[in-house]
Design a protein around this motif. Structure first.
Motif, PDB file in Angstrom:
ATOM      1  N   SER A 116     -85.156 -48.558 -49.992  1.00 42.59           N
ATOM      2  CA  SER A 116     -84.585 -47.267 -49.609  1.00 42.59           C
ATOM      3  C   SER A 116     -85.131 -46.143 -50.478  1.00 42.59           C
ATOM      4  O   SER A 116     -85.368 -45.021 -49.987  1.00 42.59           O
ATOM      5  CB  SER A 116     -83.056 -47.331 -49.714  1.00 42.59           C
ATOM      6  OG  SER A 116     -82.470 -46.092 -49.388  1.00 42.59           O
ATOM      7  N   ARG A 119     -88.406 -44.890 -49.359  1.00 43.24           N
ATOM      8  CA  ARG A 119     -88.338 -44.092 -48.124  1.00 43.24           C
ATOM      9  C   ARG A 119     -87.687 -42.726 -48.349  1.00 43.24           C
ATOM     10  O   ARG A 119     -87.419 -42.009 -47.383  1.00 43.24           O
ATOM     11  CB  ARG A 119     -87.541 -44.854 -47.063  1.00 43.24           C
ATOM     12  CG  ARG A 119     -88.226 -46.121 -46.577  1.00 43.24           C
ATOM     13  CD  ARG A 119     -87.510 -46.774 -45.407  1.00 43.24           C
ATOM     14  NE  ARG A 119     -86.269 -47.425 -45.797  1.00 43.24           N
ATOM     15  CZ  ARG A 119     -85.050 -46.962 -45.566  1.00 43.24           C
ATOM     16  NH1 ARG A 119     -84.896 -45.785 -44.971  1.00 43.24           N
ATOM     17  NH2 ARG A 119     -83.975 -47.635 -45.946  1.00 43.24           N
ATOM     18  N   THR A 120     -87.408 -42.353 -49.607  1.00 44.13           N
ATOM     19  CA  THR A 120     -86.660 -41.131 -49.915  1.00 44.13           C
ATOM     20  C   THR A 120     -87.501 -40.200 -50.770  1.00 44.13           C
ATOM     21  O   THR A 120     -88.245 -40.654 -51.654  1.00 44.13           O
ATOM     22  CB  THR A 120     -85.351 -41.476 -50.652  1.00 44.13           C
ATOM     23  OG1 THR A 120     -84.599 -42.403 -49.869  1.00 44.13           O
ATOM     24  CG2 THR A 120     -84.501 -40.236 -50.885  1.00 44.13           C
ATOM     25  N   TYR A 122     -87.365 -36.375 -53.105  1.00 39.89           N
ATOM     26  CA  TYR A 122     -86.498 -35.446 -53.837  1.00 39.89           C
ATOM     27  C   TYR A 122     -87.016 -34.035 -53.611  1.00 39.89           C
ATOM     28  O   TYR A 122     -88.192 -33.740 -53.858  1.00 39.89           O
ATOM     29  CB  TYR A 122     -86.503 -35.808 -55.318  1.00 39.89           C
ATOM     30  CG  TYR A 122     -85.832 -34.798 -56.217  1.00 39.89           C
ATOM     31  CD1 TYR A 122     -84.451 -34.726 -56.290  1.00 39.89           C
ATOM     32  CD2 TYR A 122     -86.598 -33.917 -56.980  1.00 39.89           C
ATOM     33  CE1 TYR A 122     -83.836 -33.795 -57.129  1.00 39.89           C
ATOM     34  CE2 TYR A 122     -85.991 -32.991 -57.818  1.00 39.89           C
ATOM     35  CZ  TYR A 122     -84.612 -32.933 -57.884  1.00 39.89           C
ATOM     36  OH  TYR A 122     -84.003 -32.013 -58.704  1.00 39.89           O
ATOM     37  N   CYS A 148     -79.896 -36.709 -44.997  1.00 41.73           N
ATOM     38  CA  CYS A 148     -80.280 -35.544 -45.778  1.00 41.73           C
ATOM     39  C   CYS A 148     -79.053 -35.066 -46.541  1.00 41.73           C
ATOM     40  O   CYS A 148     -78.019 -34.790 -45.932  1.00 41.73           O
ATOM     41  CB  CYS A 148     -80.832 -34.444 -44.865  1.00 41.73           C
ATOM     42  SG  CYS A 148     -81.288 -32.927 -45.738  1.00 41.73           S
ATOM     43  N   PHE A 162     -81.857 -34.773 -51.274  1.00 45.19           N
ATOM     44  CA  PHE A 162     -82.530 -36.056 -51.050  1.00 45.19           C
ATOM     45  C   PHE A 162     -82.689 -36.230 -49.547  1.00 45.19           C
ATOM     46  O   PHE A 162     -81.723 -36.076 -48.785  1.00 45.19           O
ATOM     47  CB  PHE A 162     -81.712 -37.211 -51.629  1.00 45.19           C
ATOM     48  CG  PHE A 162     -81.552 -37.148 -53.121  1.00 45.19           C
ATOM     49  CD1 PHE A 162     -82.517 -37.688 -53.957  1.00 45.19           C
ATOM     50  CD2 PHE A 162     -80.449 -36.530 -53.680  1.00 45.19           C
ATOM     51  CE1 PHE A 162     -82.371 -37.623 -55.333  1.00 45.19           C
ATOM     52  CE2 PHE A 162     -80.295 -36.468 -55.052  1.00 45.19           C
ATOM     53  CZ  PHE A 162     -81.258 -37.005 -55.885  1.00 45.19           C
ATOM     54  N   GLU A 164     -84.049 -38.929 -46.717  1.00 44.52           N
ATOM     55  CA  GLU A 164     -84.449 -40.321 -46.492  1.00 44.52           C
ATOM     56  C   GLU A 164     -85.046 -40.463 -45.100  1.00 44.52           C
ATOM     57  O   GLU A 164     -84.486 -39.962 -44.115  1.00 44.52           O
ATOM     58  CB  GLU A 164     -83.250 -41.254 -46.631  1.00 44.52           C
ATOM     59  CG  GLU A 164     -83.591 -42.723 -46.436  1.00 44.52           C
ATOM     60  CD  GLU A 164     -82.387 -43.632 -46.574  1.00 44.52           C
ATOM     61  OE1 GLU A 164     -82.501 -44.826 -46.203  1.00 44.52           O
ATOM     62  OE2 GLU A 164     -81.320 -43.146 -47.025  1.00 44.52           O
ATOM     63  N   ALA A 171     -91.990 -40.757 -45.823  1.00 38.60           N
ATOM     64  CA  ALA A 171     -91.771 -40.237 -47.173  1.00 38.60           C
ATOM     65  C   ALA A 171     -93.089 -39.812 -47.817  1.00 38.60           C
ATOM     66  O   ALA A 171     -93.150 -38.768 -48.494  1.00 38.60           O
ATOM     67  CB  ALA A 171     -91.079 -41.296 -48.024  1.00 38.60           C
ATOM     68  N   SER A 192     -88.591 -39.770 -54.800  1.00 38.75           N
ATOM     69  CA  SER A 192     -87.238 -39.905 -55.353  1.00 38.75           C
ATOM     70  C   SER A 192     -87.149 -41.124 -56.264  1.00 38.75           C
ATOM     71  O   SER A 192     -87.819 -42.136 -56.040  1.00 38.75           O
ATOM     72  CB  SER A 192     -86.209 -40.023 -54.226  1.00 38.75           C
ATOM     73  OG  SER A 192     -84.911 -40.189 -54.756  1.00 38.75           O
ATOM     74  N   ALA A 195     -81.683 -43.723 -54.576  1.00 40.07           N
ATOM     75  CA  ALA A 195     -81.407 -43.789 -53.141  1.00 40.07           C
ATOM     76  C   ALA A 195     -80.158 -42.973 -52.828  1.00 40.07           C
ATOM     77  O   ALA A 195     -79.330 -42.698 -53.703  1.00 40.07           O
ATOM     78  CB  ALA A 195     -81.209 -45.241 -52.702  1.00 40.07           C
ATOM     79  N   ILE A 196     -80.013 -42.568 -51.582  1.00 39.82           N
ATOM     80  CA  ILE A 196     -78.834 -41.831 -51.154  1.00 39.82           C
ATOM     81  C   ILE A 196     -77.682 -42.810 -50.988  1.00 39.82           C
ATOM     82  O   ILE A 196     -77.822 -43.845 -50.332  1.00 39.82           O
ATOM     83  CB  ILE A 196     -79.095 -41.086 -49.827  1.00 39.82           C
ATOM     84  CG1 ILE A 196     -80.225 -40.071 -50.015  1.00 39.82           C
ATOM     85  CG2 ILE A 196     -77.835 -40.388 -49.343  1.00 39.82           C
ATOM     86  CD1 ILE A 196     -80.595 -39.332 -48.744  1.00 39.82           C
TER      87      ILE A 196
END
Length: 304
Positions: A116, A119-120, A122, A148, A162, A164, A171, A192, A195-196
């Motif tokens: 994750s 895939r994110t 910042y 988001c 953040f 994702e 990303a 990032s 993770a969110i």
């Protein structure tokens, strides 16, 4: 005369034989007795040798009634031990299985979290007028946006977010948008490191009506514990518009409370975002768009 003398001699011989005969008989009896004792001792020694080679716990030496009870008790004890699974090997095997399963769960969780994070992205230097919807629309050109989140003081340019994506390619593509003007400031985009935190899926909107409810709802934090629900309602109605539903939450552990405020119209919810930083009670509140609707409480079943 000679005849008489011969008779006397014969008589003396006979007397001598008679006198000697008891001694000879006693010697004979003594020899027989010693022979019988030696034979008896020999038999006893042989019997002792035979008995020393026998097993006293052999079945032929244990009464059948005692053997039956003993066998049943052994079987019962064995069945109890087997049913409780208390053998050291079984317990060790079971513990190893549980530990292995925990290790696998922890390992899979870390793998999902790392995937994750990849895939994110910042995003920083976000204009205070930029909403999550607008930010997600910018990055949707790079790939499918899964989530988001905008964080920080809404009245400051130090806000960050953040974003994702559904895959790592989105990303990596989003990194090229660094320097893009969004509002009055160019945004910075970096990979990032976190993770969110996902929202509980049971709280997410389940229908089109609930999604419309989310558009009319704001999430308010850092509320003074001395502020009542009526105070929160009056605060937002005086600045934004009519409040249709409000949920004020808190406990004895946290020093502040949170609230979900649903307005009659979506324009009131947008205006409520500008209330972030205002003082309510003794604390400056923080207001952000809500991702979950304020569902009506179900009536409690009547107690008998």
């Amino acid at each position: 005369m000679a005849a008489v003398a011969q008779n006397v001699v014969n008589s003396d011989d006979q007397f001598t034989k008679n006198c000697n005969s008891p001694t000879q008989n006693s010697e004979t009896d003594t020899n027989k007795s010693s022979d019988s004792k030696s034979e008896f001792q020999k038999n006893i020694s042989e019997l002792a040798d035979i008995l020393s080679k026998l097993n006293p716990w052999a079945k032929e030496f244990i009464p059948s009634s005692f053997r039956l009870k003993n066998d049943q008790s052994v079987q019962n004890n064995f069945s109890k031990v087997s049913s409780n699974d208390n053998f050291p090997n079984n317990r060790r095997r079971r513990n190893n299985f549980n530990q292995g399963r925990r290790r696998m769960n922890g390992r899979s969780f870390r793998a999902q979290r790392e995937e994750s994070i990849r895939r994110t992205v910042y995003v920083s230097d976000i204009d205070q007028h930029v909403t999550e919807e607008r930010l997600a629309a910018l990055f949707s050109s790079c790939g499918q946006v899964v989530d988001c989140r905008i964080c920080g003081d809404p009245h400051s340019v130090l806000r960050f977010a953040f974003v994702e994506f559904a895959d790592e390619h989105g990303a990596r593509t989003a990194l090229s948008l660094g320097g893009t003007m969004l509002g009055y400031y160019p945004v910075r985009v970096l990979p990032s490191k976190t993770a969110i935190l996902p929202v509980n899926p049971t709280f997410l909107p389940r229908s089109e009506d609930e999604r419309e409810m989310c558009a009319r709802t704001v999430y308010c934090t850092n509320i003074d514990k001395k502020v009542s629900q009526l105070d929160v309602k009056n605060f937002f109605e005086s600045s934004c518009g009519e409040v249709s539903r409000l949920r004020l939450l808190g406990d004895n552990v946290h020093s502040t409370r949170i609230a979900f405020v649903e307005f009659d119209i979506a324009e009131s919810a947008i205006m409520a975002l500008n209330c972030s930083g205002m003082i309510l009670g003794t604390q400056p509140i923080r207001v952000s768009p809500s991702k979950t609707p304020v569902r009506p409480r179900l009536p409690r079943p009547a107690s008998n």
